[in-house]
Design an enzyme around this catalytic site. Structure first.
Site, short mmCIF file in Angstrom:
data_model
loop_
_atom_site.label_atom_id
_atom_site.label_comp_id
_atom_site.label_asym_id
_atom_site.label_seq_id
_atom_site.Cartn_x
_atom_site.Cartn_y
_atom_site.Cartn_z
N GLU A 81 -4.75 2.54 -4.11
CA GLU A 81 -3.28 2.59 -4.10
C GLU A 81 -2.66 1.29 -3.61
OE1 GLU A 81 -4.61 4.45 -0.14
OE2 GLU A 81 -5.39 4.11 -2.15
N ASP A 93 0.85 -1.19 0.00
CA ASP A 93 0.00 0.00 0.00
C ASP A 93 0.89 1.24 0.00
OD1 ASP A 93 -3.01 0.80 0.54
OD2 ASP A 93 -1.79 2.17 1.71
N ILE A 94 0.63 2.16 -0.92
CA ILE A 94 1.42 3.39 -1.00
C ILE A 94 1.07 4.28 0.19
CG2 ILE A 94 1.93 5.44 -2.39
CD1 ILE A 94 1.13 3.81 -4.86
#
Length: 228
Positions: free
Chosen positions: A148, A105-106
């Site tokens: 994301e 996950d960004i």
């Protein structure tokens, strides 16, 4: 893609396959004695009947690929996720092989969108997807799981080696400085890693990696966490 069958010969005939200006490839026939004129005429007639079915098959294959691919990042999408993972789980259990999964996950992605705009967010997703793919082997698979978040499915790799891969991907993302509208933007990611157990269900296998990723975010982000 090139497909070969049979053995090489001293004589060959080659035909380009085109339909309405579209190049579908080339077919080459080989053998150890010369082709007769009658045989060459037969080949040409057969290829004329092959062109349109081949074009239809190519269009169908492209449609399937588009349905399974995230248009922005050119990774596989959520539609193909469940079937792919279940297939690989079955294969791994039947062959007593390793299968690992990484959830990524960004970090602070919403802040990137809010501060720089959604075009910058899209550029960030494309850049991260590219970095992930550059660190994978040919048979590994990456999905855009949503927003994301990405999921990486790794065949025949133990939990320890999957951890090393996740750490390398995390480091590459942190090291890469995204430049958008002449502004440098530092991007990091949180990753969770799980490996398949003999008694795992689909949900158990996936949720362990997902929970590990959320633990990485809760512990301060920009790190890799293994499942318990």
């Amino acid at each position: 893609m090139e497909i070969k069958q049979g053995v090489m010969g001293n004589y060959l005939c080659s035909y380009p396959l085109k339909v309405e200006g579209e190049d579908l490839g080339e077919i080459t026939l080989m053998r150890n004695r010369e082709f007769t004129h009658a045989e060459l005429d037969l080949f040409q007639n057969l290829l004329c009947t092959l062109r349109y079915p081949l074009k239809n098959a190519t269009l169908y294959h492209k449609a399937l690929k588009m349905a399974a691919t995230d248009e922005l990042t050119q990774t596989l999408n959520r539609v193909s996720f469940n079937d792919t993972v279940k297939h690989e789980m079955n294969w791994a259990k039947l062959n007593s092989a390793h299968l690992s999964v990484i959830f990524l996950d960004i970090d602070y992605f919403k802040a990137i969108n809010d501060q720089y705009g959604h075009d910058c967010g899209d550029s960030t997703l494309v850049a991260v997807a590219k970095l992930i793919k550059e660190n994978l082997r040919k048979n590994d698979t990456v999905f855009r799981f949503g927003g994301e978040e990405f999921v990486i499915l790794i065949n025949q790799m133990s939990l320890k080696n999957a951890e090393l891969l996740a750490k390398r991907i995390r480091s590459e993302i942190e090291r890469n400085i995204l430049v958008y509208d002449k502004k440098p933007i530092k991007v990091t990611a949180s990753l969770g890693v799980s490996t398949l157990r003999s008694d795992d269900s689909f949900d158990a296998f996936i949720k362990r990696a997902d929970h590990a990723m959320y633990k990485a975010k809760a512990n301060g982000r920009n790190q890799v966490v293994l499942t318990d």
